[in-house]
Design an enzyme around this catalytic site. Structure first.
Site, PDB file in Angstrom:
ATOM      1  N   CYS A 226       0.851  -1.195   0.000  1.00  0.00           N
ATOM      2  CA  CYS A 226       0.000   0.000   0.000  1.00  0.00           C
ATOM      3  C   CYS A 226       0.880   1.237   0.000  1.00  0.00           C
ATOM      4  O   CYS A 226       1.524   1.554   1.020  1.00  0.00           O
ATOM      5  CB  CYS A 226      -0.916   0.001   1.226  1.00  0.00           C
ATOM      6  SG  CYS A 226      -1.921   1.494   1.394  1.00  0.00           S
ATOM      7  N   CYS A 229      -0.292   3.888   2.446  1.00  0.00           N
ATOM      8  CA  CYS A 229       0.003   3.573   3.839  1.00  0.00           C
ATOM      9  C   CYS A 229       1.477   3.791   4.179  1.00  0.00           C
ATOM     10  O   CYS A 229       1.800   4.275   5.262  1.00  0.00           O
ATOM     11  CB  CYS A 229      -0.361   2.119   4.141  1.00  0.00           C
ATOM     12  SG  CYS A 229      -2.045   1.662   3.689  1.00  0.00           S
ATOM     13  N   ASP A 230       2.379   3.419   3.272  1.00  0.00           N
ATOM     14  CA  ASP A 230       3.795   3.346   3.619  1.00  0.00           C
ATOM     15  C   ASP A 230       4.716   4.191   2.739  1.00  0.00           C
ATOM     16  O   ASP A 230       5.912   4.290   3.032  1.00  0.00           O
ATOM     17  CB  ASP A 230       4.261   1.887   3.570  1.00  0.00           C
ATOM     18  CG  ASP A 230       3.459   1.003   4.515  1.00  0.00           C
ATOM     19  OD1 ASP A 230       3.299   1.397   5.679  1.00  0.00           O
ATOM     20  OD2 ASP A 230       2.979  -0.064   4.092  1.00  0.00           O
TER      21      ASP A 230
END
Length: 407
Positions: A226, A229-230
């Site tokens: 993701c 997300c990261d």
């Protein structure tokens, strides 16, 4: 109010899973301490120590000495806190498994038809769409819309029409009603069961893995699924994207906001993304594309240090040295709980026939987990509406003048 342990949530403001966990805690009036690891170097080290060198958020620490939670689903967080979410009753006109775009659209249509509707969702409302940084191809949003904003709007609309949302609850199995009975039972992992004459399966999908040596070892320590997300962990560092479809190119373009350079690997001889995305990638100064290339191994000691790739035409191998790798090679359906409830295809996607009905009468399917779906938000919304129209016809034929449970 029950006594909950004191807890600390380590995360970052840009992290969608962190926002989801914080929202869950706020909705249940559970106090917590928030620590932004982007602003606190010591906290960043704590997260890495707790996760054996991996920088994974949210990491949630409790003062009762029990296990920490790392990237928990809402259902896992509820279980750790001893919360057992339950719906207000045991019988509904329609039970929808999955609170993504397909499930929420069907729920909105159902509630407007007067059906007493329950939506069961184990994670966050909106599904994968809710965790997407920006959706640019959904009609009505000329400037694009964040996945979180779109999910919030869908949730608000469903609740306005009286849809009951059961969040942080995992469905463990579905028992289809016997012929002539027509009442289906949806069982949850925490125990409560719910029954309805019609059910819609919209459990969505999860990102597929490469299943090559080293992948499991470096998840969160250089290997990710993701970018939203990261991705911010890789500011001014080189990143590698595996997969040349729409998701791979979209996430690669997003990564250019942080990474110094993004290389996209595609195993085939051409990209599979839309032409618009291909053109964006081709003209972007921070991106390059490598075709006919596959990953053979992830290497490192504690953290990812290199990726062994191979030219599928020549067999020539070489090591690349990205700081982070983001894998977008397709999706697997979240259908493990279905067992023998309905017929699945060889990849686990739900087979449907006329009217999006499954192999079991009165059980329907829509969205990304349905075999043949296009895995697009707009398509999922359309499938949710189409499935509900078929469910309405089913209800009229099966129930007739008995009316709905909510009447």
């Amino acid at each position: 109010m029950p006594a909950f342990p004191n807890l600390t949530v380590y995360g970052a403001l840009w992290c969608p899973d962190c926002r989801r966990s914080k929202q869950f805690l706020a909705e249940h009036r559970i106090p917590y301490q928030w620590v932004d690891i982007e602003q606190d170097v010591a906290a960043r080290r704590i997260v890495e120590e707790l996760n054996h060198g991996r920088r994974i958020i949210p990491t949630i620490v409790f003062d009762d000495g029990g296990p920490i939670l790392v990237e928990p689903t809402n259902a896992e967080l509820a279980a750790r806190l001893g919360i057992i979410p339950q719906a207000s009753r045991s019988y509904y006109d329609l039970i929808i498994v999955g609170g993504g775009p397909a499930g929420l659209t069907a729920a909105i249509y159902a509630a407007r038809e007067g059906m007493d509707t329950l939506v069961i969702e184990r994670g966050g409302i909106g599904g994968q769409a809710g965790a997407t940084e920006r959706i640019d191809n959904y009609p009505g949003f000329p400037q694009g819309v964040s996945g979180a904003d779109l999910a919030d709007r869908m949730r608000e609309q469903a609740e306005r029409f009286g849809v009951e949302l059961l969040i942080a609850q995992t469905v463990s199995r579905i028992n289809a009603g016997a012929a002539g009975n027509g009442v289906h039972t949806v069982a949850t992992e925490s125990g409560p069961e719910y029954r309805a004459p019609a059910a819609l399966l919209a459990p969505g999908t999860r990102y597929r893995r490469l299943n090559v040596p080293g992948e499991d070892d470096f998840i969160g320590a250089g290997v990710h699924f993701c970018a939203t997300c990261d991705g911010p962990f890789y500011r001014d560092l080189p990143a590698l994207v595996v997969g040349g479809g729409n998701s791979g190119i979209e996430e690669g373009l997003f990564l250019t906001r942080f990474a110094s350079h993004v290389t996209v690997l595609e195993v085939g001889g051409r990209l599979r993304a839309s032409q618009v995305l291909q053109d964006k990638a081709a003209s972007h100064p921070q991106m390059d594309i490598r075709l006919n290339t596959t990953v053979r191994e992830f290497r490192g000691h504690g953290k990812l240090s290199s990726v062994l790739v191979e030219d599928v035409n020549t067999g020539r191998q070489e090591e690349l040295h990205p700081a982070g790798v983001f894998v977008f090679i397709g999706l697997d359906p979240n259908t493990g709980f279905l067992a023998d409830a309905v017929e699945l295809d060889e990849r686990g996607f739900i087979k449907t026939g006329v009217g999006m009905e499954t192999s079991r009468h009165g059980i329907f399917a829509a969205g990304d987990a349905r075999a043949g779906s296009t895995k697009q938000v707009a398509a999922a919304v359309g499938e949710g509406a189409a499935a509900l129209i078929a469910i309405r016809a089913h209800m009229e034929a099966e129930i007739g003048n008995r009316g709905y449970a909510g009447d």
